[in-house]
Structures are given as C-alpha cells and as structure tokens.
Design a protein around this motif. Structure first.
Motif, PDB file in Angstrom:
ATOM      1  N   PHE A  34      -5.030  44.351 116.996  1.00 62.28           N
ATOM      2  CA  PHE A  34      -5.825  44.156 115.709  1.00 62.28           C
ATOM      3  C   PHE A  34      -7.291  43.418 115.965  1.00 62.28           C
ATOM      4  CE2 PHE A  34      -1.265  44.707 115.177  1.00 62.28           C
ATOM      5  CZ  PHE A  34      -1.452  46.055 114.103  1.00 62.28           C
ATOM      6  N   PRO A  35      -8.033  43.951 116.798  1.00 58.67           N
ATOM      7  CA  PRO A  35      -9.433  43.145 117.221  1.00 58.67           C
ATOM      8  C   PRO A  35     -10.221  43.291 116.060  1.00 58.67           C
ATOM      9  CG  PRO A  35      -9.260  45.099 118.383  1.00 58.67           C
ATOM     10  CD  PRO A  35      -7.933  45.173 118.112  1.00 58.67           C
ATOM     11  N   ASN A  36     -10.170  44.215 115.000  1.00 58.15           N
ATOM     12  CA  ASN A  36     -11.078  44.387 113.794  1.00 58.15           C
ATOM     13  C   ASN A  36     -10.249  44.507 112.778  1.00 58.15           C
ATOM     14  OD1 ASN A  36     -13.638  44.573 112.963  1.00 58.15           O
ATOM     15  ND2 ASN A  36     -13.858  46.828 113.155  1.00 58.15           N
ATOM     16  N   ALA A  37      -9.310  43.595 112.514  1.00 61.92           N
ATOM     17  CA  ALA A  37      -8.667  43.832 111.371  1.00 61.92           C
ATOM     18  C   ALA A  37      -9.311  43.485 110.103  1.00 61.92           C
ATOM     19  CB  ALA A  37      -7.362  42.900 111.503  1.00 61.92           C
ATOM     20  N   VAL A  38     -10.188  42.546 110.202  1.00 60.37           N
ATOM     21  CA  VAL A  38     -10.960  42.219 109.158  1.00 60.37           C
ATOM     22  C   VAL A  38     -11.749  43.599 108.212  1.00 60.37           C
ATOM     23  CG1 VAL A  38     -13.202  41.789 110.311  1.00 60.37           C
ATOM     24  CG2 VAL A  38     -12.610  40.706 107.955  1.00 60.37           C
ATOM     25  N   HIS A  39     -11.937  44.722 109.299  1.00 57.99           N
ATOM     26  CA  HIS A  39     -12.420  45.914 108.557  1.00 57.99           C
ATOM     27  C   HIS A  39     -11.351  46.942 108.823  1.00 57.99           C
ATOM     28  CE1 HIS A  39     -16.391  44.387 108.012  1.00 57.99           C
ATOM     29  NE2 HIS A  39     -16.557  43.765 109.229  1.00 57.99           N
ATOM     30  N   HIS A  40     -10.000  46.587 108.661  1.00 59.15           N
ATOM     31  CA  HIS A  40      -8.795  47.219 108.403  1.00 59.15           C
ATOM     32  C   HIS A  40      -8.716  48.403 109.716  1.00 59.15           C
ATOM     33  CE1 HIS A  40      -9.782  45.920 104.475  1.00 59.15           C
ATOM     34  NE2 HIS A  40     -11.012  46.621 104.470  1.00 59.15           N
ATOM     35  N   GLU A  41      -9.059  47.937 110.842  1.00 59.52           N
ATOM     36  CA  GLU A  41      -8.673  48.758 111.871  1.00 59.52           C
ATOM     37  C   GLU A  41      -7.771  48.260 113.002  1.00 59.52           C
ATOM     38  OE1 GLU A  41     -12.898  51.146 112.764  1.00 59.52           O
ATOM     39  OE2 GLU A  41     -12.682  49.207 114.014  1.00 59.52           O
ATOM     40  N   ALA A  42      -7.029  49.045 113.344  1.00 57.79           N
ATOM     41  CA  ALA A  42      -5.891  48.727 114.585  1.00 57.79           C
ATOM     42  C   ALA A  42      -6.312  49.602 115.731  1.00 57.79           C
ATOM     43  CB  ALA A  42      -4.500  48.752 114.268  1.00 57.79           C
ATOM     44  N   GLN A  43      -6.024  49.238 117.009  1.00 59.83           N
ATOM     45  CA  GLN A  43      -6.307  49.841 118.337  1.00 59.83           C
ATOM     46  C   GLN A  43      -4.823  50.167 118.666  1.00 59.83           C
ATOM     47  OE1 GLN A  43      -8.960  51.076 119.421  1.00 59.83           O
ATOM     48  NE2 GLN A  43      -9.994  50.022 117.678  1.00 59.83           N
ATOM     49  N   ILE A 128      -4.237  47.091 106.530  1.00 62.37           N
ATOM     50  CA  ILE A 128      -4.795  46.194 107.345  1.00 62.37           C
ATOM     51  C   ILE A 128      -5.820  45.495 107.267  1.00 62.37           C
ATOM     52  CG2 ILE A 128      -5.410  45.899 110.276  1.00 62.37           C
ATOM     53  CD1 ILE A 128      -4.354  48.731 110.379  1.00 62.37           C
ATOM     54  N   ASP A 129      -5.694  44.005 107.193  1.00 60.96           N
ATOM     55  CA  ASP A 129      -6.847  43.247 107.046  1.00 60.96           C
ATOM     56  C   ASP A 129      -6.716  41.861 107.805  1.00 60.96           C
ATOM     57  OD1 ASP A 129      -5.164  41.720 105.325  1.00 60.96           O
ATOM     58  OD2 ASP A 129      -5.587  42.838 103.599  1.00 60.96           O
ATOM     59  N   ALA A 130      -7.617  40.909 107.575  1.00 57.75           N
ATOM     60  CA  ALA A 130      -7.527  39.616 108.364  1.00 57.75           C
ATOM     61  C   ALA A 130      -6.153  38.948 108.025  1.00 57.75           C
ATOM     62  CB  ALA A 130      -8.603  38.861 107.962  1.00 57.75           C
ATOM     63  N   GLN A 131      -5.456  39.179 107.101  1.00 59.18           N
ATOM     64  CA  GLN A 131      -4.411  38.423 106.541  1.00 59.18           C
ATOM     65  C   GLN A 131      -3.053  38.956 107.008  1.00 59.18           C
ATOM     66  OE1 GLN A 131      -5.498  38.441 102.029  1.00 59.18           O
ATOM     67  NE2 GLN A 131      -4.511  36.544 102.019  1.00 59.18           N
ATOM     68  N   HIS A 132      -2.967  40.335 107.193  1.00 59.34           N
ATOM     69  CA  HIS A 132      -1.660  41.164 107.580  1.00 59.34           C
ATOM     70  C   HIS A 132      -1.955  42.319 107.830  1.00 59.34           C
ATOM     71  CE1 HIS A 132      -2.226  43.294 103.787  1.00 59.34           C
ATOM     72  NE2 HIS A 132      -0.977  43.653 104.026  1.00 59.34           N
ATOM     73  N   ALA A 133      -0.786  43.202 108.452  1.00 56.67           N
ATOM     74  CA  ALA A 133      -0.810  44.310 108.426  1.00 56.67           C
ATOM     75  C   ALA A 133       0.400  44.921 108.169  1.00 56.67           C
ATOM     76  CB  ALA A 133      -1.066  44.735 110.021  1.00 56.67           C
ATOM     77  N   HIS A 134       0.570  45.888 107.041  1.00 57.75           N
ATOM     78  CA  HIS A 134       1.585  46.532 106.749  1.00 57.75           C
ATOM     79  C   HIS A 134       1.608  47.885 106.914  1.00 57.75           C
ATOM     80  CE1 HIS A 134       5.120  46.473 103.935  1.00 57.75           C
ATOM     81  NE2 HIS A 134       4.887  47.867 103.571  1.00 57.75           N
ATOM     82  N   LEU A 135       2.514  48.148 107.930  1.00 54.44           N
ATOM     83  CA  LEU A 135       2.286  49.617 108.566  1.00 54.44           C
ATOM     84  C   LEU A 135       3.467  50.433 108.397  1.00 54.44           C
ATOM     85  CD1 LEU A 135       1.624  48.144 112.231  1.00 54.44           C
ATOM     86  CD2 LEU A 135      -0.015  48.933 110.464  1.00 54.44           C
ATOM     87  N   ASN A 136       3.556  51.675 107.734  1.00 53.53           N
ATOM     88  CA  ASN A 136       4.444  52.786 107.580  1.00 53.53           C
ATOM     89  C   ASN A 136       4.258  53.798 108.895  1.00 53.53           C
ATOM     90  OD1 ASN A 136       6.170  54.542 106.472  1.00 53.53           O
ATOM     91  ND2 ASN A 136       4.614  55.881 105.935  1.00 53.53           N
TER      92      ASN A 136
END
Length: 616
Positions: A34-43, A128-136
């Motif tokens: 999650f290098p860009n979680a603040v912008h809602h991205e995951a790799q 996804i954000d800087a606080q957490h990631a909730h993944l379905n």
C-alpha cells in the motif's frame, strides 16, 4: 504457550487442515502492498506456477461476490495490468473482454500484477486510505481458470501500526495467510489497520471482535458485552455454535467516518461497516447488523440453498430461496436483539414488528407476487446499478421484508396451532442441511421441497406445510397479523386513524415544488388520479403549496373520502384534477398495555415464551 511453539504448530497444522490434495498443488501466491494508500491505491501481484507451458493462462477479476447477487464488475477498478515470466520478462497480454486477460508464452510461471483503486469501505468493494484497508476479496484479487482448487497464500506488506483481521488461516510467517481453495479465499473479507481486539471463548470456540473505530475502549467493551449476549442467544436457537473451520469466528468491523453502512456474511466471519460510532443509538444500530450477520453463520453460510452452491464469480447468481436465507435471518436478527435484552418488548413491537407488518400489508408488490419471485429479482435490486426508471414500487417487496414477515407469521402460527415454534423448524433444517459439511461447504444444500418437507415434520402436519408453501411462499396470500399477534397481547392498528392522506406515494419538496418522487402506488389517490413520478402538485383547494407546513395545514382540514381539487403540472401540462383522499394507511404494532387494556396471563405467558431469553 510461547509464540514460537504456536508458530510451529500452525506451520504443521496448515497442510493437515487443508488435506493432501492441497499439499500436492503449488499455491497461488498473492502479495499486497500500500505505497499510495492515501490516494486509495494498492499494488497487487499474483504468482501462478506449475502451469502447462503450452497452454495460455486465463486470468479474471470477479464480476460478483458471495452474499451479493448482482453484477459489480470489479475489473473497472484495476489498471496498470502487467504479466511477466519467472525471470521478470514481459509476457504477451491480451484483453479479450472487460474482466479477463490471456497470458501466453509464459513457460509455466506467470507473475500478474496491477494497481487496485478502492474508496468504498463496505462489504462489497475495497476501501483503502491512510488509516486502513477494508478488502472484499472478489473486488481485490484476480484468479485464473483451472486453478480454483489450489490453495492460496496471501502476503500483506503492512504499513507501521497496521494489523490483519480475517478468517484466512495465519501461518508461522508474520503477515502471511492461507486459504484452502478459491471459494474460501473469495469468502474471506480482510481488514488492515490498527485493530482493537476483544476475544472470548464460547462453547469451546473463539469469538473475536476486530474493530477499527474512533471511540473509546469503554465503548468497545460495552459493545463486546452486548455482542456476547447476541452470540449466546443465537447459539441457543440451534443448540450450539457451528464448527468454525479453524476454531474461531471473527467480526471484521470498521466503524469509521468514511465507512458505508453494510453487513456481509461469510463462513467464519462477517464484514460489518458503518460511519455510526459505538455510542448510544449508534451502538444499537451497529449491534442490529451484528445480530443479523451472525445468524447467517448458520443460515445461508452452512444452511445453503442448492441454487447458490457453488457460488459463481463470473456471472450473477439467482436463487429462489432468499426469502428464507435473508428474510428469515432478518426476522431472527431482530428477535435476537429482543431476546438478548438490547430491545424491550415495546421497542421490538414498535420498530421491528411494525416495519414487517407495514411492508407486507401496504406494499402493492406483496399482493401481486410471491416470496420466490422476489428472491429471483435479487440480481436486479441487490445494489445493482441502472439509470432507467422502473416500476418496482408496484411490483416488488424486498426478500428481506417479505421473508421476514412470513417468518413472523409462521412462528406465531406454529406456536398457536401446533405447540411448536420456528426455532424448532430452524434446528431441524440445521441438522439435516447445515451441520453436514464437506470441503468448507454444505454437503447437503437444500431446495424448496426440502424446506416444505421439514416444515411438515416440525408441525407434524404435511397438509399444513403444503398449504403454507402454496399460499405464502409460492403464492402471495397475506397473513392475518391481527389474529396472529393477538395471543401475544399485541394489537395491529392504524397509526394515524382518521387522518386524511394522499397515500404513501413519496412526495417531497424539490426546488420549492411539491413533487412526486417515485412511481405512484397502485390504489393510492394520486395513482387513481393519473399522477406519476416527476409530476408536481401546485395547488390544493386553490391554495399554493409553498412548503411542507402549508401542505400539511391544507390537508389537515379534510377527512378521508373528501374530494379535493389539485392543480398539477404533469410533463409540462398544467391542469386541475379531482383527487379522493383516503385514510392514512400506516400501521403500527403496539402492546395491549398501550391501548389502555391489560393482557391476560395467557397472553403474557405466550409473549414470554416467544420473546424472552433462551440462553442459559
């Protein structure tokens, strides 16, 4: 037990738990960062190995998700898709349809990678954000044809301070989790973030709350105590908890301001999300979702309709049994709130029973179509997106509500006529179709005929069971709630007796114009007068309708049956129409005590047997 000992045991137990077949196959390996979680991205990188070198690999993003029945086309949220071989060389990558990729020339190994965008924290998508990631998981992880029975390994590269909450099986390696096959993987929602954990033992199983929230520890402690009571009452219905596959059940809970309200059932967990805090009314509303979803651990996860087994990820999934899977769960979710003490009898009647009775008796769709039909509509209504108007206000009632209302009616009828109850029916369904499990799935998924047969056994009256299914499940006969609720000392009455009304069609002020907000309902005064969605009511009795207060004042001068003159604008044309007012049809269920009468001892005993706690 020392951590090193636990890790060793997990490492040894994993292949045993998943069976020899799983050991013999190379797992599909996923890596998320999650290098860009603040912008809602995951790799995301997926590694497929031991592939037939000469055969193209077909990779897909899911189009649907367990617990959802419409198409959601999760491929729309992935981009920068690449494929390389074991040496990192780029591979030919075709894109034959919107949700599939074909990889050729791979030599037996494919590393498939992409960027995932997710900004909706709920049970269906990825947030996804800087606080957490909730993944379905269907919204997150790609899969490949022919590898569905391979085990999966998921590695999370976690930002500092984040922990994992999931029903996936942990391994001896931190941040690495496994699933026995694709079906289990896709059914495993995962929350990443600074988890606050509350865990306890119930009947030899571990129940845990893994919560992300902005409230206090004291609020979470109180919420956990209420959840424990729900768990006990649910177990009491079935005579015990399910055998959770890895000995634990997890409430994967995100109560954050950016979360959308949702609850989604899974085999050994549930995803619950909401912006409401764990305080006061917020806690009560969130607990209601917990109650509903926990009951699903039996009903729909292990007691599962045959037409949903196995679940397909490449198309919409239709079932004729959602009136039971979701509707009966709706009824029991509310009932568990009462039995656990979260609600009083008066609150249960005013909110939950009134809602079911109103929906069933006042919705035009319930008078026209069966619960089976409503269940089959799920691919069009279960968070499905469409831009064209429809006539569902006159043709549809949610399978949650039509099923819940029939569950209420059946429970009361079994108690009155057959000296048994719906709890007994659910236990028998559980014994025959829920308890037998094989390969993390029900060994004997049920059909409509199975449910009818078990109802006949529970009531000891097969003729009654046949009649109930013909009239109320495959037909659309409405229950007589007045008669059914009377033995419990409850009264069904008009909530606003004598009040004149234009009906229950939705009216709202839009740009200072009183507007029909949706299709008018069959039988409503506006429907009979020929008005429909988008029409505007300009004047009543010659007086301008400037705001809600003026409208209510003018309407309040009349009684049901009065004919009023209404000036309307309908698709550009202004005309005046006669409209016959009707009595406000809203119903309410109240305790007999609220009517000035006193319930009999027999009514109080019936009410207690139905609504009081069952857990010891």
């Amino acid at each position: 037990m020392p951590k090193s000992t636990v890790s060793l045991l997990l490492a040894l137990a994993w292949p045993l738990a998943f069976g020899a077949g799983a050991r013999a196959q190379s797992p599909v390996r996923y890596a998320l960062s999650f290098p860009n979680a603040v912008h809602h991205e995951a790799q995301v990188q997926v590694t497929f190995t031991d592939l037939p070198a000469e055969k193209p690999l077909q990779v897909h993003m899911a189009r649907s998700s367990p617990g959802r029945y419409a198409l959601h086309e999760f491929a729309k949220n992935i981009y920068e898709v690449r494929a390389t071989d074991a040496q990192g060389r780029a591979l030919p990558l075709a894109h034959p349809d919107p949700y599939s990729w074909t990889v050729t020339g791979h030599g037996g190994t494919v590393q498939f990678s992409y960027t995932l965008y997710g900004d909706r924290t709920d049970g269906t998508y990825a947030g996804i954000d800087a606080q957490h990631a909730h993944l379905n998981i269907p919204a997150t992880l790609a899969y490949a044809d022919g590898l569905e029975q391979r085990p999966a390994e998921v590695r999370f590269a976690l930002p500092p301070g984040w922990q994992v909450a999931t029903q996936l099986q942990p391994t001896a390696t931190a941040g690495v989790y496994t699933a026995p096959h694709l079906q289990y993987l896709m059914d495993s929602p995962t929350s990443l973030g600074p988890q606050k954990m509350r865990s306890w033992q119930e009947q030899g199983k571990t129940i845990e709350l893994a919560v992300l929230h902005t409230g206090t520890d004291a609020e979470l402690d109180a919420y956990a105590d209420q959840t424990k009571k729900i768990v006990k009452e649910a177990a009491a219905i079935f005579g015990g908890l399910p055998d959770y596959d890895f000995g634990r059940y997890t409430f994967v809970a995100n109560y954050l301001p950016q979360a959308s309200g949702d609850g989604m059932e899974h085999r050994n967990s549930t995803s619950v999300t909401n912006a409401r805090p764990l305080s006061k009314e917020g806690a009560l509303g969130n607990l209601s979702t917990v109650s509903h979803e926990f009951f699903h651990g039996w009903n729909v996860e292990r007691i599962r309709p045959r037409d949903l087994e196995p679940f397909r990820f490449d198309r919409a999934n239709m079932s004729s049994c959602l009136w039971f899977a979701e509707g009966f769960t709706q009824y029991y979710g509310d009932l568990l709130m009462r039995r656990s003490g979260a609600l009083t009898n008066e609150q249960f009647a005013a909110n939950d029973l009134s809602g079911l009775v109103n929906a069933m008796l006042n919705a035009p769709g319930a008078k026209r179509f069966s619960p089976v039909h409503m269940s089959q509509q799920a691919p069009f209504v279960d968070a499905a997106a469409a831009i064209d108007p429809n006539n569902r206000s006159n043709t549809y009632l949610s399978y949650y509500l039509i099923g819940g209302a029939n569950a209420l009616a059946l429970d009361l009828e079994l108690r009155q006529r057959f000296k048994t109850d719906l709890d007994a029916f659910m236990r028998e369904v559980w014994q025959q179709h829920g308890k037998p499990q094989r390969d993390y799935a029900p060994a004997r998924p049920y059909t409509l005929a199975d449910l009818q047969r078990i109802l006949g056994k529970t009531a000891r009256d097969t003729a009654f069971a046949g009649q109930f299914f013909r009239q109320h499940i495959q037909g659309h006969t409405l229950p007589n709630f007045t008669a059914l609720l009377a033995p419990a000392g409850m009264v069904v009455r008009k909530a606003h007796a004598g009040r004149a009304s234009l009906g229950v069609s939705r009216l709202q002020f839009v740009n200072n114009q009183l507007t029909v907000g949706s299709g008018t309902l069959l039988g409503d005064p506006l429907y009979v007068a020929g008005l429909d969605r988008g029409d505007q009511l300009l004047k009543l009795d010659g007086k301008a309708l400037k705001d809600q207060k003026a409208f209510e004042k003018l309407l309040g001068k009349h009684k049901p049956g009065d004919v009023v003159q209404v000036e309307v604008r309908s698709r550009g044309q202004v005309r005046t129409l006669p409209v016959t007012l009707q009595e406000d049809e809203e119903l309410e269920v109240v305790l007999t005590e609220k009517t000035g009468q006193q319930p009999t001892p027999e009514q109080l005993a019936f009410r207690a047997a139905w609504l009081d706690a069952k857990a010891k």
